[in-house]
Scaffold this active site. Structure first.
Site, PDB file in Angstrom:
ATOM      1  N   PHE A 179       0.825  -1.223   0.000  1.00 61.50           N
ATOM      2  CA  PHE A 179       0.000   0.000   0.000  1.00 61.50           C
ATOM      3  C   PHE A 179       0.858   1.272   0.000  1.00 61.50           C
ATOM      4  O   PHE A 179       0.841   2.063  -0.957  1.00 61.50           O
ATOM      5  CB  PHE A 179      -0.936  -0.066   1.219  1.00 61.50           C
ATOM      6  CG  PHE A 179      -1.586   1.221   1.606  1.00 61.50           C
ATOM      7  CD1 PHE A 179      -2.199   2.045   0.659  1.00 61.50           C
ATOM      8  CD2 PHE A 179      -1.618   1.622   2.950  1.00 61.50           C
ATOM      9  CE1 PHE A 179      -2.821   3.234   1.035  1.00 61.50           C
ATOM     10  CE2 PHE A 179      -2.238   2.797   3.333  1.00 61.50           C
ATOM     11  CZ  PHE A 179      -2.834   3.607   2.384  1.00 61.50           C
TER      12      PHE A 179
ATOM     13  N   THR B 201       3.937 -10.928  -1.062  1.00 63.42           N
ATOM     14  CA  THR B 201       3.091 -11.712  -0.169  1.00 63.42           C
ATOM     15  C   THR B 201       1.639 -11.441  -0.559  1.00 63.42           C
ATOM     16  O   THR B 201       1.356 -10.658  -1.475  1.00 63.42           O
ATOM     17  CB  THR B 201       3.293 -11.268   1.293  1.00 63.42           C
ATOM     18  OG1 THR B 201       2.766  -9.938   1.428  1.00 63.42           O
ATOM     19  CG2 THR B 201       4.762 -11.284   1.704  1.00 63.42           C
TER      20      THR B 201
ATOM     21  N   PHE C 298      10.001  -0.051   3.303  1.00 61.66           N
ATOM     22  CA  PHE C 298       8.574  -0.195   3.621  1.00 61.66           C
ATOM     23  C   PHE C 298       8.207  -1.663   3.866  1.00 61.66           C
ATOM     24  O   PHE C 298       7.082  -1.945   4.270  1.00 61.66           O
ATOM     25  CB  PHE C 298       7.705   0.292   2.449  1.00 61.66           C
ATOM     26  CG  PHE C 298       7.774   1.768   2.163  1.00 61.66           C
ATOM     27  CD1 PHE C 298       6.967   2.659   2.863  1.00 61.66           C
ATOM     28  CD2 PHE C 298       8.616   2.268   1.185  1.00 61.66           C
ATOM     29  CE1 PHE C 298       7.001   4.021   2.593  1.00 61.66           C
ATOM     30  CE2 PHE C 298       8.665   3.620   0.905  1.00 61.66           C
ATOM     31  CZ  PHE C 298       7.854   4.507   1.611  1.00 61.66           C
ATOM     32  N   ALA C 299       9.095  -2.586   3.542  1.00 60.96           N
ATOM     33  CA  ALA C 299       8.725  -4.009   3.584  1.00 60.96           C
ATOM     34  C   ALA C 299       8.450  -4.441   5.021  1.00 60.96           C
ATOM     35  O   ALA C 299       9.261  -4.218   5.917  1.00 60.96           O
ATOM     36  CB  ALA C 299       9.846  -4.862   2.996  1.00 60.96           C
TER      37      ALA C 299
ATOM     38  N   THR D  72       6.096   2.794  12.644  1.00 54.54           N
ATOM     39  CA  THR D  72       4.715   3.070  13.030  1.00 54.54           C
ATOM     40  C   THR D  72       4.629   3.710  14.414  1.00 54.54           C
ATOM     41  O   THR D  72       5.499   3.484  15.260  1.00 54.54           O
ATOM     42  CB  THR D  72       3.932   1.736  13.039  1.00 54.54           C
ATOM     43  OG1 THR D  72       2.659   1.949  13.625  1.00 54.54           O
ATOM     44  CG2 THR D  72       4.656   0.655  13.832  1.00 54.54           C
ATOM     45  N   ASP D  73       3.547   4.452  14.629  1.00 53.46           N
ATOM     46  CA  ASP D  73       3.316   5.030  15.966  1.00 53.46           C
ATOM     47  C   ASP D  73       2.946   3.966  16.993  1.00 53.46           C
ATOM     48  O   ASP D  73       2.968   4.224  18.194  1.00 53.46           O
ATOM     49  CB  ASP D  73       2.228   6.114  15.916  1.00 53.46           C
ATOM     50  CG  ASP D  73       0.876   5.625  15.418  1.00 53.46           C
ATOM     51  OD1 ASP D  73       0.751   4.442  15.027  1.00 53.46           O
ATOM     52  OD2 ASP D  73      -0.073   6.436  15.407  1.00 53.46           O
ATOM     53  N   GLU D  74       2.611   2.755  16.518  1.00 52.77           N
ATOM     54  CA  GLU D  74       2.194   1.696  17.447  1.00 52.77           C
ATOM     55  C   GLU D  74       3.318   1.254  18.369  1.00 52.77           C
ATOM     56  O   GLU D  74       3.067   0.565  19.363  1.00 52.77           O
ATOM     57  CB  GLU D  74       1.686   0.473  16.679  1.00 52.77           C
ATOM     58  CG  GLU D  74       0.440   0.753  15.925  1.00 52.77           C
ATOM     59  CD  GLU D  74      -0.248  -0.517  15.458  1.00 52.77           C
ATOM     60  OE1 GLU D  74       0.081  -1.605  15.951  1.00 52.77           O
ATOM     61  OE2 GLU D  74      -1.113  -0.391  14.594  1.00 52.77           O
TER      62      GLU D  74
ATOM     63  N   TYR E  50       2.812  -7.599  16.120  1.00 51.30           N
ATOM     64  CA  TYR E  50       3.204  -6.695  15.030  1.00 51.30           C
ATOM     65  C   TYR E  50       3.985  -5.503  15.572  1.00 51.30           C
ATOM     66  O   TYR E  50       5.111  -5.228  15.123  1.00 51.30           O
ATOM     67  CB  TYR E  50       1.957  -6.200  14.271  1.00 51.30           C
ATOM     68  CG  TYR E  50       2.227  -4.952  13.448  1.00 51.30           C
ATOM     69  CD1 TYR E  50       3.068  -4.993  12.348  1.00 51.30           C
ATOM     70  CD2 TYR E  50       1.666  -3.730  13.804  1.00 51.30           C
ATOM     71  CE1 TYR E  50       3.343  -3.837  11.603  1.00 51.30           C
ATOM     72  CE2 TYR E  50       1.929  -2.579  13.072  1.00 51.30           C
ATOM     73  CZ  TYR E  50       2.766  -2.641  11.969  1.00 51.30           C
ATOM     74  OH  TYR E  50       3.037  -1.502  11.248  1.00 51.30           O
TER      75      TYR E  50
ATOM     76  N   LYS F 290       7.956  -4.293  15.066  1.00 49.14           N
ATOM     77  CA  LYS F 290       8.327  -2.990  14.492  1.00 49.14           C
ATOM     78  C   LYS F 290       9.201  -2.219  15.486  1.00 49.14           C
ATOM     79  O   LYS F 290      10.184  -1.579  15.093  1.00 49.14           O
ATOM     80  CB  LYS F 290       7.080  -2.167  14.137  1.00 49.14           C
ATOM     81  CG  LYS F 290       6.280  -2.702  12.961  1.00 49.14           C
ATOM     82  CD  LYS F 290       7.066  -2.714  11.649  1.00 49.14           C
ATOM     83  CE  LYS F 290       7.350  -1.321  11.115  1.00 49.14           C
ATOM     84  NZ  LYS F 290       8.002  -1.382   9.766  1.00 49.14           N
TER      85      LYS F 290
ATOM     86  N   ASN G 294      -2.531   5.264   7.989  1.00 48.54           N
ATOM     87  CA  ASN G 294      -2.671   5.789   6.623  1.00 48.54           C
ATOM     88  C   ASN G 294      -3.985   5.356   6.000  1.00 48.54           C
ATOM     89  O   ASN G 294      -4.479   4.257   6.266  1.00 48.54           O
ATOM     90  CB  ASN G 294      -1.559   5.238   5.734  1.00 48.54           C
ATOM     91  CG  ASN G 294      -0.198   5.865   5.979  1.00 48.54           C
ATOM     92  OD1 ASN G 294       0.555   6.113   5.048  1.00 48.54           O
ATOM     93  ND2 ASN G 294       0.147   6.126   7.230  1.00 48.54           N
TER      94      ASN G 294
ATOM     95  N   GLN H  47     -14.373  -1.705   5.344  1.00 49.50           N
ATOM     96  CA  GLN H  47     -15.762  -1.247   5.547  1.00 49.50           C
ATOM     97  C   GLN H  47     -16.347  -0.690   4.251  1.00 49.50           C
ATOM     98  O   GLN H  47     -17.522  -0.919   3.946  1.00 49.50           O
ATOM     99  CB  GLN H  47     -15.823  -0.200   6.672  1.00 49.50           C
ATOM    100  CG  GLN H  47     -15.093  -0.578   7.956  1.00 49.50           C
ATOM    101  CD  GLN H  47     -15.326  -2.005   8.435  1.00 49.50           C
ATOM    102  OE1 GLN H  47     -16.350  -2.632   8.109  1.00 49.50           O
ATOM    103  NE2 GLN H  47     -14.387  -2.547   9.198  1.00 49.50           N
TER     104      GLN H  47
ATOM    105  N   TYR I  77     -14.990  -3.386  15.859  1.00 51.44           N
ATOM    106  CA  TYR I  77     -14.474  -4.176  16.977  1.00 51.44           C
ATOM    107  C   TYR I  77     -14.889  -3.525  18.308  1.00 51.44           C
ATOM    108  O   TYR I  77     -14.742  -2.303  18.484  1.00 51.44           O
ATOM    109  CB  TYR I  77     -12.943  -4.230  16.951  1.00 51.44           C
ATOM    110  CG  TYR I  77     -12.320  -4.969  15.775  1.00 51.44           C
ATOM    111  CD1 TYR I  77     -13.088  -5.685  14.863  1.00 51.44           C
ATOM    112  CD2 TYR I  77     -10.932  -4.951  15.609  1.00 51.44           C
ATOM    113  CE1 TYR I  77     -12.495  -6.365  13.813  1.00 51.44           C
ATOM    114  CE2 TYR I  77     -10.333  -5.635  14.551  1.00 51.44           C
ATOM    115  CZ  TYR I  77     -11.123  -6.334  13.657  1.00 51.44           C
ATOM    116  OH  TYR I  77     -10.532  -6.998  12.617  1.00 51.44           O
TER     117      TYR I  77
END
Ligand code: NAD
Ligand code: DAU
Length: 334
Positions: free
Chosen positions: A11, A36, A77-78, A120-122, A147, A151, A177, A191, A204
């Protein structure tokens, strides 16, 4: 400038390739992608004559060494990118996000090549709904899912290679994003394509979780700002002041597609589901002068709905498989 874009068929990576071709005539692009399930080969079809596409794994040391030796810059980005998948099977997340990043780091170290690592911010965990606090570059790492833990580990590897081996790298941690070419397993395209195929959107838990939405083009412009003007070794947070709760996003999608705003279902919550993410992008704005173009989330969402409405051939062949994967773990709540 020769640029190796890893994960360039996914993406954000594919949007980076398309935008770079449109805006940076000085760049020669090679994509390294494992293709993938998350990569859609048709995304880059229109530019196939302008990009060298290599099918391969970022954890393949010999292949990575050869490609890195022939480039000036690697933009990574992978990754395995979906939280729900990481709960079902974390192993490939460890392999790609950790071993893959390690493999890239060793190659850029050997060849003295510049790296930008996309994260990522995660990695910062989550925030309470009514907390005025937002993530900054000095927030402590506290990842919740397999995940985000992998990261976070990949970021720490990059930082260690900068400090110990003087690798010329920058890092960015971006919020959620949205935009064209996003896999339909992810919230917004899932959605939209649900409504377009007669399935009720699925929220969820209580649907009150908040994500800080940014258009993919704004993310990629920020990546280029960091490559062009960022300080080596530094981390930049990327966000566009786009906090919205999931229920509101679903209601907006339903309204845009002329359906009643309450025509959605609540389903089983994601285990460990992060409550809220929010980015303070002050460093990126003040130090590098970056500002987002898509400041109106509702308008960006409308354009994204329109893109999925007019690009059925891109996503429709995958819809049944994605939904049957979800139905194994998600029950509708009363
Ligand atoms: P994506 O899943 O859409 O794309 C990932 C791409 O990486 C795919 O093309 C896939 O084939 C490729 N890939 C996977 N494993 C590989 C391997 N071992 N070797 C080579 N290629 C491999 O993901 P995305 O949403 O485009 O995310 C890209 C990056 O941005 C990821 O690092 C992700 O952590 C980060 N990120 C994503 C978001 C978001 O909202 N999507 C936000 C912030 C950061
Ligand atoms: O914050 C950046 C991260 O954003 C990236 O690092 C990840 O790669 C990317 O996938 C995204 O992670 P999220 O878990 O936030 O995104 P996802 O699209 O899976 O879910 C967004 C929110 O919507 C989250 O609160 C879970 C919820 N959700 C998701 C799906 C798929 C639903 O309510 N229903 C759904 O069907």
């Amino acid at each position: 400038m020769r640029v190796l874009v890893t994960g360039g068929a996914g993406f954000i990576g594919a949007n980076f390739v398309l935008r770079t071709l449109a805006t940076r005539p000085d760049a020669t692009l090679t994509v390294l992608d494992k293709f993938t399930y998350a990569a859609n080969p048709s995304t880059l079809e229109s530019v196939a004559d302008r990009v060298d596409v290599v099918r391969g794994d970022i954890a393949d040391a010999a292949l990575v060494d050869r490609l890195v030796a022939e480039t000036d810059l690697v933009v990574n980005f992978a990754a395995e990118s979906h939280n729900d998948n990481s709960l079902a099977d974390p192993s490939v997340f460890v392999q790609t996000n950790l071993v893959g990043t390690y493999t890239l780091l060793e190659a850029v170290r050997r060849h003295g090549v510049r790296l930008h690592h996309v994260s990522t911010d995660e990695v910062y965990g989550d925030l309470d709904l009514n907390d005025p606090v937002r993530f900054t570059e000095s927030t402590a790492y506290n990842p919740s899912s397999p995940y985000s833990a992998t990261k976070a580990g990949s970021d720490l590897l990059v930082r260690a290679w900068v400090r110990s081996f003087d690798v010329a790298a920058t890092l960015s941690n971006c919020s959620n994003n949205y935009g064209p070419y996003q896999h339909i397993e992810k919230f917004i395209p899932r959605q939209i394509t649900n409504v377009l195929t007669g399935i009720r959107p699925k929220l969820y838990g209580d649907g009150r979780n908040v994500r800080d939405w940014i258009h993919v083009d704004d993310h990629n412009d920020a990546v280029w700002a960091i490559i062009d003007r960022g300080r080596l070794g530094e981390t930049y947070l990327i966000g566009a002041d786009g906090e919205v709760d999931n229920r509101t996003v679903v209601q907006q999608i339903l309204t845009l597609l002329d359906h009643p705003a309450d025509a959605f279902d609540f389903v089983t919550d994601r285990p460990g589901h992060d409550r809220r993410y929010a980015i303070d992008p002050t460093r990126l704005r003040t130090e590098l002068g970056w500002t987002p173009t898509y400041t109106d989330f509702a308008a960006g969402l409308a354009a994204t709905v329109d893109w999925y409405r007019t690009h059925r051939e891109w996503w429709a062949p995958h819809k049944d498989a994605v939904e049957s994967g979800y139905s194994a773990t998600q029950q509708t709540l009363d």
